[in-house]
Design a protein around this motif. Sequence first.
Motif, PDB file in Angstrom:
ATOM      1  N   ARG A  65     -27.960  34.132   5.666  1.00  0.00           N
ATOM      2  CA  ARG A  65     -28.473  35.260   6.402  1.00  0.00           C
ATOM      3  C   ARG A  65     -27.753  36.571   5.928  1.00  0.00           C
ATOM      4  O   ARG A  65     -27.827  37.537   6.954  1.00  0.00           O
ATOM      5  CB  ARG A  65     -28.796  35.137   7.885  1.00  0.00           C
ATOM      6  N   GLY A  66     -27.069  36.679   4.885  1.00  0.00           N
ATOM      7  CA  GLY A  66     -26.367  37.802   4.605  1.00  0.00           C
ATOM      8  C   GLY A  66     -27.197  38.742   3.747  1.00  0.00           C
ATOM      9  O   GLY A  66     -28.182  38.360   3.378  1.00  0.00           O
ATOM     10  N   ARG A  67     -26.790  39.983   4.019  1.00  0.00           N
ATOM     11  CA  ARG A  67     -27.333  41.216   3.199  1.00  0.00           C
ATOM     12  C   ARG A  67     -26.321  41.595   2.201  1.00  0.00           C
ATOM     13  O   ARG A  67     -25.345  42.153   2.663  1.00  0.00           O
ATOM     14  CB  ARG A  67     -28.184  42.393   3.989  1.00  0.00           C
ATOM     15  N   VAL A  68     -26.727  41.597   1.015  1.00  0.00           N
ATOM     16  CA  VAL A  68     -25.804  42.090  -0.042  1.00  0.00           C
ATOM     17  C   VAL A  68     -25.795  43.381  -0.256  1.00  0.00           C
ATOM     18  O   VAL A  68     -26.795  44.007  -0.339  1.00  0.00           O
ATOM     19  CB  VAL A  68     -25.998  41.390  -1.247  1.00  0.00           C
ATOM     20  N   LEU A  69     -24.746  44.370   0.009  1.00  0.00           N
ATOM     21  CA  LEU A  69     -24.771  45.759  -0.142  1.00  0.00           C
ATOM     22  C   LEU A  69     -24.515  46.483  -1.236  1.00  0.00           C
ATOM     23  O   LEU A  69     -25.070  47.309  -1.648  1.00  0.00           O
ATOM     24  CB  LEU A  69     -23.932  46.173   1.145  1.00  0.00           C
ATOM     25  N   GLY A  70     -24.099  45.811  -2.216  1.00  0.00           N
ATOM     26  CA  GLY A  70     -23.678  46.048  -3.674  1.00  0.00           C
ATOM     27  C   GLY A  70     -22.501  45.493  -4.110  1.00  0.00           C
ATOM     28  O   GLY A  70     -21.603  44.456  -3.621  1.00  0.00           O
ATOM     29  N   THR A  71     -22.189  45.533  -5.487  1.00  0.00           N
ATOM     30  CA  THR A  71     -21.125  45.162  -6.029  1.00  0.00           C
ATOM     31  C   THR A  71     -20.702  46.249  -7.068  1.00  0.00           C
ATOM     32  O   THR A  71     -21.146  47.419  -7.456  1.00  0.00           O
ATOM     33  CB  THR A  71     -21.590  44.006  -7.163  1.00  0.00           C
ATOM     34  N   GLU A  72     -19.306  45.987  -7.410  1.00  0.00           N
ATOM     35  CA  GLU A  72     -18.607  46.872  -8.085  1.00  0.00           C
ATOM     36  C   GLU A  72     -17.215  46.216  -9.024  1.00  0.00           C
ATOM     37  O   GLU A  72     -17.002  45.092  -8.330  1.00  0.00           O
ATOM     38  CB  GLU A  72     -18.037  48.133  -7.542  1.00  0.00           C
ATOM     39  N   GLN A  73     -16.925  46.646 -10.065  1.00  0.00           N
ATOM     40  CA  GLN A  73     -15.961  45.953 -10.675  1.00  0.00           C
ATOM     41  C   GLN A  73     -14.620  46.255 -10.086  1.00  0.00           C
ATOM     42  O   GLN A  73     -14.212  47.274  -9.529  1.00  0.00           O
ATOM     43  CB  GLN A  73     -15.681  46.735 -12.193  1.00  0.00           C
ATOM     44  N   ALA A  74     -13.595  45.073 -10.150  1.00  0.00           N
ATOM     45  CA  ALA A  74     -12.481  45.017  -9.611  1.00  0.00           C
ATOM     46  C   ALA A  74     -11.300  44.948 -10.266  1.00  0.00           C
ATOM     47  O   ALA A  74     -10.373  44.106 -10.197  1.00  0.00           O
ATOM     48  CB  ALA A  74     -12.306  43.961  -8.389  1.00  0.00           C
ATOM     49  N   GLY A  75     -11.516  45.267 -11.602  1.00  0.00           N
ATOM     50  CA  GLY A  75     -10.734  45.035 -12.639  1.00  0.00           C
ATOM     51  C   GLY A  75     -11.040  44.164 -13.862  1.00  0.00           C
ATOM     52  O   GLY A  75     -12.057  43.736 -13.908  1.00  0.00           O
ATOM     53  N   ALA A  76     -10.297  43.739 -14.822  1.00  0.00           N
ATOM     54  CA  ALA A  76     -10.818  43.358 -15.900  1.00  0.00           C
ATOM     55  C   ALA A  76     -11.297  41.706 -15.348  1.00  0.00           C
ATOM     56  O   ALA A  76     -10.615  41.103 -15.037  1.00  0.00           O
ATOM     57  CB  ALA A  76      -9.841  43.019 -16.990  1.00  0.00           C
ATOM     58  N   GLY A  77     -12.856  41.477 -15.676  1.00  0.00           N
ATOM     59  CA  GLY A  77     -13.096  40.213 -15.456  1.00  0.00           C
ATOM     60  C   GLY A  77     -13.622  39.849 -13.694  1.00  0.00           C
ATOM     61  O   GLY A  77     -13.669  38.897 -13.765  1.00  0.00           O
ATOM     62  N   SER A  78     -13.401  40.780 -12.918  1.00  0.00           N
ATOM     63  CA  SER A  78     -13.572  40.527 -11.570  1.00  0.00           C
ATOM     64  C   SER A  78     -14.336  41.322 -10.833  1.00  0.00           C
ATOM     65  O   SER A  78     -14.823  42.496 -11.500  1.00  0.00           O
ATOM     66  CB  SER A  78     -12.158  40.589 -10.870  1.00  0.00           C
ATOM     67  N   THR A  79     -15.232  40.965  -9.933  1.00  0.00           N
ATOM     68  CA  THR A  79     -16.121  41.998  -9.376  1.00  0.00           C
ATOM     69  C   THR A  79     -15.836  41.736  -7.784  1.00  0.00           C
ATOM     70  O   THR A  79     -15.752  40.460  -6.947  1.00  0.00           O
ATOM     71  CB  THR A  79     -17.473  41.338  -9.508  1.00  0.00           C
ATOM     72  N   VAL A  80     -16.133  42.690  -7.064  1.00  0.00           N
ATOM     73  CA  VAL A  80     -16.237  42.926  -5.680  1.00  0.00           C
ATOM     74  C   VAL A  80     -17.795  42.862  -5.051  1.00  0.00           C
ATOM     75  O   VAL A  80     -18.577  43.610  -5.578  1.00  0.00           O
ATOM     76  CB  VAL A  80     -15.465  44.203  -5.014  1.00  0.00           C
ATOM     77  N   VAL A  81     -17.971  41.885  -4.276  1.00  0.00           N
ATOM     78  CA  VAL A  81     -19.272  41.777  -3.701  1.00  0.00           C
ATOM     79  C   VAL A  81     -19.247  42.237  -2.162  1.00  0.00           C
ATOM     80  O   VAL A  81     -18.268  41.694  -1.308  1.00  0.00           O
ATOM     81  CB  VAL A  81     -19.851  40.369  -3.841  1.00  0.00           C
ATOM     82  N   ARG A  82     -19.962  43.258  -1.748  1.00  0.00           N
ATOM     83  CA  ARG A  82     -19.926  43.494  -0.594  1.00  0.00           C
ATOM     84  C   ARG A  82     -21.207  43.180   0.246  1.00  0.00           C
ATOM     85  O   ARG A  82     -22.318  43.174  -0.441  1.00  0.00           O
ATOM     86  CB  ARG A  82     -19.892  45.089  -0.311  1.00  0.00           C
ATOM     87  N   ALA A  83     -21.156  42.862   1.443  1.00  0.00           N
ATOM     88  CA  ALA A  83     -22.371  42.119   2.117  1.00  0.00           C
ATOM     89  C   ALA A  83     -22.046  42.319   3.598  1.00  0.00           C
ATOM     90  O   ALA A  83     -20.883  42.275   4.170  1.00  0.00           O
ATOM     91  CB  ALA A  83     -22.626  40.631   1.753  1.00  0.00           C
ATOM     92  N   SER A  84     -23.164  42.260   4.396  1.00  0.00           N
ATOM     93  CA  SER A  84     -23.161  42.077   5.935  1.00  0.00           C
ATOM     94  C   SER A  84     -23.606  40.651   6.096  1.00  0.00           C
ATOM     95  O   SER A  84     -24.445  40.304   5.730  1.00  0.00           O
ATOM     96  CB  SER A  84     -24.029  43.045   6.505  1.00  0.00           C
ATOM     97  N   VAL A  85     -22.757  40.161   6.979  1.00  0.00           N
ATOM     98  CA  VAL A  85     -23.016  38.496   7.165  1.00  0.00           C
ATOM     99  C   VAL A  85     -22.860  38.345   8.595  1.00  0.00           C
ATOM    100  O   VAL A  85     -21.855  38.710   9.301  1.00  0.00           O
ATOM    101  CB  VAL A  85     -22.311  37.565   6.419  1.00  0.00           C
ATOM    102  N   PRO A  86     -23.538  37.573   9.476  1.00  0.00           N
ATOM    103  CA  PRO A  86     -23.484  37.106  10.830  1.00  0.00           C
ATOM    104  C   PRO A  86     -22.174  36.333  10.848  1.00  0.00           C
ATOM    105  O   PRO A  86     -22.011  35.557   9.926  1.00  0.00           O
ATOM    106  CB  PRO A  86     -24.622  36.316  11.088  1.00  0.00           C
ATOM    107  N   GLU A  87     -21.373  36.699  11.561  1.00  0.00           N
ATOM    108  CA  GLU A  87     -19.930  35.777  11.843  1.00  0.00           C
ATOM    109  C   GLU A  87     -20.206  34.270  12.037  1.00  0.00           C
ATOM    110  O   GLU A  87     -19.425  33.717  11.807  1.00  0.00           O
ATOM    111  CB  GLU A  87     -19.180  36.401  12.806  1.00  0.00           C
ATOM    112  N   ILE A  88     -21.298  34.096  12.697  1.00  0.00           N
ATOM    113  CA  ILE A  88     -21.691  32.714  13.030  1.00  0.00           C
ATOM    114  C   ILE A  88     -21.660  31.972  11.736  1.00  0.00           C
ATOM    115  O   ILE A  88     -21.704  30.757  11.683  1.00  0.00           O
ATOM    116  CB  ILE A  88     -22.912  32.454  13.989  1.00  0.00           C
ATOM    117  N   GLU A  89     -21.844  32.462  10.636  1.00  0.00           N
ATOM    118  CA  GLU A  89     -22.423  31.762   9.340  1.00  0.00           C
ATOM    119  C   GLU A  89     -21.186  31.680   8.586  1.00  0.00           C
ATOM    120  O   GLU A  89     -21.160  30.952   7.469  1.00  0.00           O
ATOM    121  CB  GLU A  89     -23.579  32.783   8.737  1.00  0.00           C
TER     122      GLU A  89
END
Length: 737
Positions: free
Chosen positions: A667-691
């Motif tokens: 039940r999360g909402r993905v807010l966006g992604t961005e590069q975190a260096g060579a070969g890695s990505t940061v995924v940002r999301a809002s997710v209920p803590e119960i999950e």
Amino acid sequence: MAEKAHAHPGAAGRATAADHPGSIRNVVLVGHSGAGKTTLVEALALASGAIDRAGRVEEGTSLSDHDEIEQRRQRSVQLSLVPLRWDGIRVNLLDTPGYADFVGELRAGLRAADAALFVVSAADGVDAATRLVWQECAAVGMPRAIVVTHLDAARADFDEMTASCRRELGGDDPDTVVPLYLPAPGARRSDGTAPVTGLIGLLTGRLFDYTDGKRTERDPDEGHLPLVAEARNRLIEGIIAQSEDESLMDRYLAGEDCDTKTLVEDLEKAVARGTFHPVLAAAPASGSARQGLGTVELLELITGGFPTPEEHGIPAVTAADGTPLPPLGCDPEGPLAAEVVKTSSDPYVGRISLVRVFSGTLRPDDTVHVAGHGATAPDQEGRPPHEEDERIGALSAPFGKQQRTLDAAIAGDLACVAKLSRAETGDTLSARDRPLLMAPWQMPDPLLPVAVQAHSKADEDKLSQGLARLVAEDPTMRLEQSPDTHQLVLWCMGEAHRDVALERLRSRFGVRVDTVEHRVALRETFASAARGRGRHVKQSGGHGQYAICDITVEPLPAGSGIEFVDKVVGGAVPRQFIPSVEKGVRTQAAKGVAAGCPLVDVRITLVDGKAHSVDSSDAAFQTAGALALRECAAGGSIALLEPVAEVEVVVPDDYVGAVMSDLSSRRGRVLGTEQAGAGSTVVRASVPEIEIGRYAVDLRSMSHGTGRFSRAYARHEPMPQQHAARVLDAEGGAAGR
């Protein structure tokens, strides 16, 4: 190194303090679980003369005697120090757990060491977690070398393993990851396999033969020569590329033979700088043999190529108030600056602190200043600040379960300090008249919540003290008393970390606990306006109780809290009892009206009521106010609000799709992604803590140990009706199921 004269084992039974920082090497062993780190440590101890063939130190204590929890689990779960001597050098080997849950022990080992030995199994290869630690070491310039183990495994191939290390660990410059020796196969067995019985030195072209269990040197066989030429050229070119002598490359390209002594010196300098990473092979001795394959070469690499504490540098220091101070040097005569890198408990000795001395000299009976990372404010783990003076107890060097007494620990050395009762892992020890605080090392945030409760009344009496001691020993563990759910929550790195912590709590501190379901802090609110009457009338002879009040409830925007409004006219409720009604409804709101969760974001209006000239009282109107709010809930529509966390997940690009899909399923909402260096990505999301209660475990499984995440409370949001219905219908109205 093996290209030098043969080294001779030093005395291992004496626990003498090092004479000078230049005679110390601090080496941490890194690698995945099962790679053979502990076996390699014991092989090096055997080759150095620290233990005999049966694995005993001189006094009869076995080096392989581990903590009882490690014995039961047959897995290293804590950092261990094994000091030995080789060619006049004191070598402190720091064996770390390979399992991801015990990354705190690994971080402590990296902090205490000046170089890292990456142990890679030829049967398993380089795993993702090893790559991450390699990159961390590269970021701080820590010198590294690689040891390939399990050469006798089926389909083990040293050449392929070396090529894999170049690909996985070499980064932009794979030519810096090069073998120093090539394994030399012995006579073929009946099954067609040929065991590795020796190593060919690529610089000298000599064969170091371990067939008889002790290293002998001779010329290689004719059949070995084709293996050497290409690997030797690659090694020499790699060394020359790192050499400070720019003319060496020109002479080499002109066809001039390079002096072996010069090459060895340049190699050692490049290894110590952290710009060249030799690959070696090692195997434990078998039968009555004393020296395992590659152990002498490895000890010579450690003593000849790895940096001294003077060369590696010291973490930044500040005054206790945070004022930066000039950098310190690794000087035994300098101001005292030491750090507790590990804390453990012994049933007979009590608390034992493993201390790395960075500057100055630590002596028994000295009084030192102890300062925590939160000397002026709580640190990132929420530990309270502490600054105090404490007397140093006995100093010792551990070996297995034995502690050998030391007279002193100089700058660059490691020692165990007994009975530092108030010092915690990560604390700084300094002189009383010159207090210092060392910059803390980075520790991951524990993200697996475990709710615990005492097993019995006897355990309840000891619970607080036992948990406090457990958390003081392990900075990757955090204790929280939830004000909302009233649960005692132990935050851990993963399930194995949790199991070991609870087992340690029982075996070391005599406290048994039960784990219960962790509940998140839900809230309640009204989804629509409602009206209710609270009637508290009791007439049973004598002084009675009489209070009636009518209230209305209406929802407010998120974050409004509880608003109480008095709209009584005509004195229906006497003025002195209106605060009583407010107190009653606020008390009931804090307890909840449907699922036992606090009520928020509503306006409660007192519109009417009745009082009695004799029987009305403060207590009666408090009760009536609470009853009125409950009646509103019974006839109104209650919505549950669940906490939502802002989550940042860092994973290799290969796992981004799987992570985003998994977050959506929670039940999360993905807010966006961005590069975190060579070969890695940061995924940002809002997710209920119960999950995301078990997300620390699930992400590790999903990303094969390469993913990490952080979470921070963002807000409360309405819970979907179907999920809220399950909570409201649950037995006892327990929240968070």
